[in-house]
Motif scaffolding. Sequence first.
Motif, PDB file in Angstrom:
ATOM      1  N   TYR A 232       0.681  -1.177   0.043  1.00 37.33           N
ATOM      2  CA  TYR A 232       0.056  -0.232   0.223  1.00 37.33           C
ATOM      3  C   TYR A 232       0.957   1.420   0.038  1.00 37.33           C
ATOM      4  O   TYR A 232       1.083   1.946   0.965  1.00 37.33           O
ATOM      5  N   PRO A 233       1.484   1.613  -1.219  1.00 42.17           N
ATOM      6  CA  PRO A 233       2.157   2.573  -1.323  1.00 42.17           C
ATOM      7  C   PRO A 233       1.879   4.036  -1.002  1.00 42.17           C
ATOM      8  O   PRO A 233       2.412   5.009  -0.679  1.00 42.17           O
ATOM      9  N   GLU A 234       0.537   4.023  -1.070  1.00 42.60           N
ATOM     10  CA  GLU A 234      -0.243   5.196  -1.017  1.00 42.60           C
ATOM     11  C   GLU A 234      -1.244   5.398   0.288  1.00 42.60           C
ATOM     12  O   GLU A 234      -2.197   4.965   0.171  1.00 42.60           O
ATOM     13  N   PRO A 235      -0.666   5.505   1.386  1.00 45.13           N
ATOM     14  CA  PRO A 235      -1.545   5.488   2.504  1.00 45.13           C
ATOM     15  C   PRO A 235      -2.461   6.784   2.464  1.00 45.13           C
ATOM     16  O   PRO A 235      -2.381   7.658   1.886  1.00 45.13           O
ATOM     17  N   ASP A 236      -3.502   6.457   3.465  1.00 44.72           N
ATOM     18  CA  ASP A 236      -4.571   7.826   3.435  1.00 44.72           C
ATOM     19  C   ASP A 236      -3.974   8.690   4.375  1.00 44.72           C
ATOM     20  O   ASP A 236      -2.843   8.496   4.798  1.00 44.72           O
ATOM     21  N   SER A 237      -4.635   9.941   4.294  1.00 48.47           N
ATOM     22  CA  SER A 237      -4.207  10.996   4.618  1.00 48.47           C
ATOM     23  C   SER A 237      -3.864  10.910   6.382  1.00 48.47           C
ATOM     24  O   SER A 237      -2.943  11.640   6.807  1.00 48.47           O
ATOM     25  N   ALA A 238      -4.632  10.182   7.229  1.00 50.59           N
ATOM     26  CA  ALA A 238      -4.360  10.200   8.478  1.00 50.59           C
ATOM     27  C   ALA A 238      -3.063   9.495   8.675  1.00 50.59           C
ATOM     28  O   ALA A 238      -2.413   9.981   9.781  1.00 50.59           O
ATOM     29  N   ILE A 239      -2.851   8.293   8.046  1.00 47.09           N
ATOM     30  CA  ILE A 239      -1.772   7.518   8.262  1.00 47.09           C
ATOM     31  C   ILE A 239      -0.342   8.339   7.777  1.00 47.09           C
ATOM     32  O   ILE A 239       0.415   8.239   8.326  1.00 47.09           O
ATOM     33  N   GLN A 240      -0.573   9.101   6.606  1.00 47.58           N
ATOM     34  CA  GLN A 240       0.531   9.838   6.241  1.00 47.58           C
ATOM     35  C   GLN A 240       0.773  10.879   7.223  1.00 47.58           C
ATOM     36  O   GLN A 240       1.917  11.135   7.489  1.00 47.58           O
ATOM     37  N   ALA A 241      -0.019  11.506   7.927  1.00 45.52           N
ATOM     38  CA  ALA A 241       0.129  12.574   8.646  1.00 45.52           C
ATOM     39  C   ALA A 241       0.799  11.958   9.911  1.00 45.52           C
ATOM     40  O   ALA A 241       1.741  12.842  10.650  1.00 45.52           O
ATOM     41  N   TYR A 242       0.318  11.005  10.504  1.00 43.51           N
ATOM     42  CA  TYR A 242       1.102  10.360  11.644  1.00 43.51           C
ATOM     43  C   TYR A 242       2.699   9.965  11.401  1.00 43.51           C
ATOM     44  O   TYR A 242       3.388  10.238  12.314  1.00 43.51           O
ATOM     45  N   LEU A 243       2.822   9.355  10.186  1.00 43.48           N
ATOM     46  CA  LEU A 243       4.133   9.134   9.776  1.00 43.48           C
ATOM     47  C   LEU A 243       5.090  10.161   9.951  1.00 43.48           C
ATOM     48  O   LEU A 243       6.164  10.074  10.276  1.00 43.48           O
TER      49      LEU A 243
END
Length: 445
Positions: A232-243
């Motif tokens: 899943y190379p393109e995580p959703d915005s919430a996951i991306q923000a937490y990363l």
Amino acid sequence: MNPVLKDVTTSHSPTPVIIPTGEQRITVLLVDDQVTVNEAIHCMLEAEANLTYHYCSRAEKALQIATSVAPTVILQDLILPNSDGMTLVKQFRANPVTCDVPIIMLSTNDNPQTKAEAFAIGVNDYLVKLPNQIELVARIRYHSQAYLNRQAHTAALVAQAHAKELEQTLQELRRTQAQLIQTEKLSSLGQMLAGIAHEINNPVNFIFGNLTYIDAYIQDLMKLLQLYHEKYPEPDSAIQAYLEEIDYDFVMDDLLKMLRSTRMGSERIIQIVLSLRNFSRQDHQEMKLSNIHDGIDSTLLILSHRLKLGINVVKEYGNLPLIDCYPAQLNQVLMNIINNAIDALLEQPNQPKKEIIIRTSTFNQDYIQIQIKDNGPGVPFALQPKLFEPFFTTKPVNKGTGLGLSICQQIIANHQGTIQVVSKADEGAEFTIQLPVQSAMAADE
């Protein structure tokens, strides 16, 4: 004067009393079978101060009476009933109580040959009786005074010898007491270190053992996260923000570093525990094959808090075999010498480079050699012969007992080894220890 005009018989043997010069009491014993001679000599002596007179008419009683009254001079007839005067003189000289008492022979025989024989068997003087009163008194006082002086001198020598023996005993008692205190301190230190090592060992082993599983689990989780990232190379915005919030890349990299440093710290604690246990070994009762380098390393660990004050330690270890020894005792030797080197270096605050060099090597195949050298102020040449004497110390008052190096020498001697020191002013001191690889006991077996 206390005249005694008959045979004196007593059942005890008093010891002569030494009276101060000028008041010394003279005790005269006359041995003569003629009552008229006794009366005449008694009259000559009765007016003399500090003089006691005793009389014996029979040779067989003479030795017993002399032992009882303790004369300072004996007047003796040459010819006695049922006895030879020469024989009686020999009896006096053979008895421990009268062997040194002066004897003045009294005789009507003026033959030079008789006089020579009398002097040969131990007579001190010879007078033809009846002698002149002035001459008799003078000779009695002369021989008595000489005898009393010899007695006083002998008593003084005996007292001096006893005093010296007592001083040596007290010195040995002090040394033994201080050594016991030193040994008890080391024993207490060993017990404390052994207890600490035991208490630390269990939780450290638990932590170190768990680190292996933690490492494996983290590796598995990191691999799982990597697979999620690949699928899943393109995580959703919430996951991306937490990363981005936790700085994922940094956390993953730093987590591995922290794991490695934690493992290294645990291993270091384990080594410290092993060193503490090695230093505190309670093995005074039997020799063991031991690694000298382990003893040096554990000693340096115990002293690390002092070495951190600016002292550099250089270890130049050779290839040593295991040796038969009492490891805890040798650790005590190493502790004393290295501690002394640290003391010497710390007393030089203006010295820019403080260094202790420890070298080990084999010597003559059957021996190992340990050299501990510092670059401190050194020991003055005149003091070096005293370094191993009990209670001698170059340290200030209350800074040392003066027993450390003495105990070191004794321990090394018990190992059939040697310890020497070489030092020059301002060039430091170097202690060299040589120990046999195999003890004499093990060699005999």
